[in-house]
Design an enzyme around this catalytic site. Structure first.
Site, mmCIF file in Angstrom:
data_model
loop_
_atom_site.group_PDB
_atom_site.id
_atom_site.type_symbol
_atom_site.label_atom_id
_atom_site.label_comp_id
_atom_site.label_asym_id
_atom_site.label_seq_id
_atom_site.Cartn_x
_atom_site.Cartn_y
_atom_site.Cartn_z
ATOM 1 N N LYS A 98 -10.531 -1.615 7.287
ATOM 2 C CA LYS A 98 -9.369 -1.517 8.066
ATOM 3 C C LYS A 98 -9.525 -0.839 9.430
ATOM 4 O O LYS A 98 -10.259 0.142 9.679
ATOM 5 C CB LYS A 98 -8.424 -0.411 7.317
ATOM 6 C CG LYS A 98 -7.244 0.445 7.839
ATOM 7 C CD LYS A 98 -6.576 1.438 6.919
ATOM 8 C CE LYS A 98 -5.267 1.812 7.762
ATOM 9 N NZ LYS A 98 -4.724 2.932 6.798
ATOM 10 N N GLU A 112 0.932 -0.993 -0.022
ATOM 11 C CA GLU A 112 0.146 -0.168 -0.121
ATOM 12 C C GLU A 112 0.780 1.117 0.222
ATOM 13 O O GLU A 112 1.588 1.349 0.821
ATOM 14 C CB GLU A 112 -0.733 -0.004 1.161
ATOM 15 C CG GLU A 112 -1.654 1.202 1.392
ATOM 16 C CD GLU A 112 -2.282 1.273 2.847
ATOM 17 O OE1 GLU A 112 -2.603 2.227 3.463
ATOM 18 O OE2 GLU A 112 -2.622 0.327 3.416
ATOM 19 N N ARG A 172 0.521 10.140 1.188
ATOM 20 C CA ARG A 172 1.122 11.215 2.366
ATOM 21 C C ARG A 172 2.240 12.295 1.482
ATOM 22 O O ARG A 172 2.614 13.147 2.272
ATOM 23 C CB ARG A 172 1.347 10.567 3.468
ATOM 24 C CG ARG A 172 0.364 9.884 4.107
ATOM 25 C CD ARG A 172 1.025 9.367 5.594
ATOM 26 N NE ARG A 172 0.039 8.481 6.183
ATOM 27 C CZ ARG A 172 0.034 7.828 7.234
ATOM 28 N NH1 ARG A 172 1.418 7.784 7.649
ATOM 29 N NH2 ARG A 172 -0.694 6.899 7.740
#
Length: 209
Positions: free
Chosen positions: A129, A42, A46
């Protein structure tokens, strides 16, 4: 989440969560992860380089690449355009889910409470998640949520390291565990690809036991 994506995570069990400072690191990073035995990863949105990193890692072809920390529909669109095979969000956002579904891309929304999990389940998403997993109570939180929601499947992420991962993976409702310890920004900035490979191989081996 599609059956194919669930099966990939179920087999992988370990999901490296990557915050990559520069697109120039993408190919050696993908190579190190693949050589360590990782099946998927993943790439978090950011950094400014996230889209290019996804593109280059997808181009490498050694692992299934998804986009993480996707918090808006616009980011989801960019992630899909970059070639992400799945999308992960730290929270539940209807816009993100809608974009992914329209594109036929599996989405793993984040939840932190029973209320949020109920919203995700009502929206037709049974793989979520759990974030931030450790601050929320760790494996005890998984057990607490799994009891009233046996149909839910979890990908716990957040402050999880190699010491905590085995307890999560031993729970039947946990599909995979996300973690950043295998490839930190410091590893990448120093070009410590052999260390990334070693830590990944170690994590993959532990997950299989």
């Amino acid at each position: 989440m599609s059956a194919d994506a669930v099966s990939v995570l179920s087999v992988a069990r370990i999901l490296p969560v990557l915050t990559v400072p520069s697109a120039s690191m993408a190919v050696p990073l993908a190579e190190a992860l693949a050589m360590g035995g990782a099946l998927c990863a993943e790439v978090t949105f950011r950094t400014w380089a996230a889209e290019d990193v996804v593109k280059k890692m997808v181009g490498h072809g050694g692992i299934v690449v998804g986009a993480g920390t996707v918090v808006t529909a616009e980011q989801a669109e960019r992630a899909v355009a970059a070639g992400a095979r799945f999308v992960v969000s730290p929270g539940f956002d209807v816009g993100v889910v809608a974009v992914c579904r329209a594109a036929g891309i599996p989405v793993v929304p984040g939840i932190a409470t029973a209320t949020e999990l109920m919203k995700a389940l009502r929206a037709g998403t049974d793989t979520v998640k759990l974030f931030p997993a450790e601050p929320l109570g760790g494996i005890r939180m998984v057990r607490a949520l799994a009891a009233p929601f046996p149909q839910a499947r979890f990908v716990p992420t957040g402050s999880i390291g190699p010491e905590q991962a085995p307890a999560y993976l031993a729970h039947p409702s946990v599909v995979a565990v996300g973690g950043s310890w295998m490839a930190t920004p410091r590893h990448m900035q120093r070009g410590e690809w052999a260390e990334v490979r070693r830590l990944t191989a170690e994590a993959v081996q532990r997950s299989a036991t």
